[in-house]
Design an enzyme around this catalytic site. Sequence first.
Site, PDB file in Angstrom:
ATOM      1  CB  SER A 160      -1.004  -0.108   1.035  1.00 29.76           C
ATOM      2  OG  SER A 160      -0.232  -0.247   2.445  1.00 29.76           O
TER       3      SER A 160
ATOM      4  CG  HIS B 236      -3.105  -0.811  -2.632  1.00 28.40           C
ATOM      5  ND1 HIS B 236      -3.669   0.730  -2.104  1.00 28.40           N
ATOM      6  CD2 HIS B 236      -3.321  -1.103  -1.478  1.00 28.40           C
ATOM      7  CE1 HIS B 236      -3.646   0.929  -1.101  1.00 28.40           C
ATOM      8  NE2 HIS B 236      -3.634  -0.277  -0.338  1.00 28.40           N
TER       9      HIS B 236
ATOM     10  CD  GLU C 109      -4.568   3.538  -4.688  1.00 26.85           C
ATOM     11  OE1 GLU C 109      -4.374   4.935  -4.561  1.00 26.85           O
ATOM     12  OE2 GLU C 109      -3.691   2.917  -3.661  1.00 26.85           O
TER      13      GLU C 109
ATOM     14  CG  ASN D  99      -2.801   4.185   1.966  1.00 22.88           C
ATOM     15  OD1 ASN D  99      -3.556   4.337   2.502  1.00 22.88           O
ATOM     16  ND2 ASN D  99      -2.331   3.014   1.743  1.00 22.88           N
TER      17      ASN D  99
END
Length: 681
Positions: free
Chosen positions: A405, A426, A438, A476
């Site tokens: 991540s 991800h 992702e 993130n």
Amino acid sequence: MLVKTEHSGGIAVLILDNPPVNALSRALRAVLKENLDAALADPAVSAIVIACAGRTFVAGADIAELDKPRIEPLTGTLAACLEQSAKPTIAAIHGTALGGGLELAMGCHWRIAAKEARLGLPEVKLGLIPGGGGTQRLPRLVGSKLALDMISGGEMIAAEAALAAGLVDELAAGDIREAALAFARRVLDEKRAPRRVCDLPVEGASAALFDEKRTDLKKRQRGFEAPLDAVAAVEAASLPFAQGLARERAIFETRRQSGQFRALRHVFFAEREAAKLPDLPADLPPSEIRTAAVIGAGTMGAGIAMCFANAGIPVTLIETAPDALQRGLDLIRRNYESSAKRQNLSPGDIGRRVALIKGSLALGDAATADLVIEAVFEELDLKRKLFGEIDRIAKPGAILATNTSYQDVDAIAAATRRPEDVLGLHFFSPAHVMRLVEVVRARKTAAPVIAASLGVARRLKKLPVVVNAAPGFVGNRMLAERSREADRLLQDGALPQDVDAAMVAFGFPMGPFAASDLAGLDVSWRARRAIGTRLPVADALAEAGRFGQKTGAGYFRYESGSRTPLPDSEADRLIAKVAGGKRRLFSAAEIVERLIYPLVNEGARLLEEGVAFRPGDIDVVQLYGYGFPAWRGGPMFYADEVGLPAIRDRLNRLARDTGEQALLPAPLLERRVKEGRGFFG
Ligand code: COA
């Protein structure tokens, strides 16, 4: 040609042909009206069938035109025309009859559907209600209860259920047009009088039904306006037909002017755009992923393996230790058992899915997989070492993906001799539930590898968003920004419960601090220590052993067996210590500005750096990965609605007041303000 009329023994078959989904554009409606008028006037025509070419019946109004002035003939006019026809009218439905498509079909005297067809009025998902008579005709056909469920929930029903409910009159096993023609001939032979839906009584309406629905929607669809408006429209079906239609029209027009419609329409197109890359060659040969291997049977690995099994793709789940593997396989079984009820899965379905997941303790078992996904601990060295080994084992042409991540995907790819085959996939936790993925393009990832990964993500029924490799990718990295600002609010004297309440009122399913308590404060604390950053309040809580729900205390306290966050004087004391005794009441509006505007600013940076390709991609990531309320369209769309100058000015003030340079408006934001533009135009 948008509509073609074919004649078959005195029956006119009007075939609509507007690829890809036969959306009822203005042009199509006009041509359909001409063909309909001609068939009605033609003495040689004794019945009319409405059918569609291509993969589906009409899938609704043309969403791209919905904000334009409404010009006759409207869908409601066409439906009324079909309904009032003295000649029998029949809809021949295949694929999906949605929105205006189903409204058109309900204008017909009878409906024939292919066995695999699905029908629905999904307008609420766009922040609208049906505007072509759907809220008045559906209750007359299927009763108030089912109509209310379908219109306020927007879900489709299968042809079989539609037959049982009275929405369709016959299912066709073979050719749908032939079946409709045969039905028309029967109607003519039997001299059946047209069955006009507007003349049918409405059954099952009661104040209690509508009140109960409203209460339920306020809880389950918090913040969404359209479902409640849909209830009001269905309620109006108890009025005389013309009055009910007028009420529907008035509500529809209000909804069309609403911010929620603008936002949800944006989301519809952004979702579909996110998986398209302008520089991806269109003529790439399709690459079929027939088998997959997932390395690491922790929560993420187990969840990812389930995604493949759910899509019918055999998957090998690989671990190093027998007990770790068993834990993963047990988790999968438990997950299936708990989702069985919600998803209507039979024990047979679960058995078939579990059978597609093969546990293994040998990395060598990844050798035959078309796609290998690594889901081990978030440690770069460990991942690099593993990719070196995978490189030796995996077959040529296999796609090698990391589920990291935030680690450096380029560095991971460089550990192999085939970096062109490596990318990030991800998934979000829990992977078998969350739709967002992702798709992380590293510097050397080859275009066909991206294309094949997008294809497999869609097969897994995920929502892929392509991003470029950079620490934290899109999601993130923005989360880190919000965490920093949330921590700062506490340092400035806010209380966690006030911050969470403001964000929940804004539309998030839970506040940032309850979310941290759920995820575990220790995880992010360790990650921060690894990269040498600090969040003063979060660190103080973690250092005091307050890891969130798992320890019964974090920003809040939790009674044993309960997940309800309760304000906690001990947490408040620790926070006050970090805040130097400061305590101040923040308005909900101020909290929202301080948490959302920096998010927008970071989004602008991600665009400028090319990590995100389009502002809409950022919105999709935030909506599907981080609980941003869909009816606000995502942070970038919301920013345009607020107005970028106001956001720029507020960020300048915040940067000045806090001394935080990162809060200064991003150059892209400044530029857009100067040009008098938003992110979307
Ligand atoms: N108006 C305009 N375009 C539409 C459309 C509509 N009602 N419905 C679908 N499209 C377009 C999509 O944007 C997409 O275009 P693209 O290929 O350029 O990206 C294309 O049709 C295919 O749609 P997609 O959703 O990718 O295909 P699918 O097979 O997964 O799903 C549907 C097909 C019809 C089930 C789905 O598109 C859908 O639910 N559409 C919306 C229906 C709706 O809300 N109707 C009521 C409108 S008020």
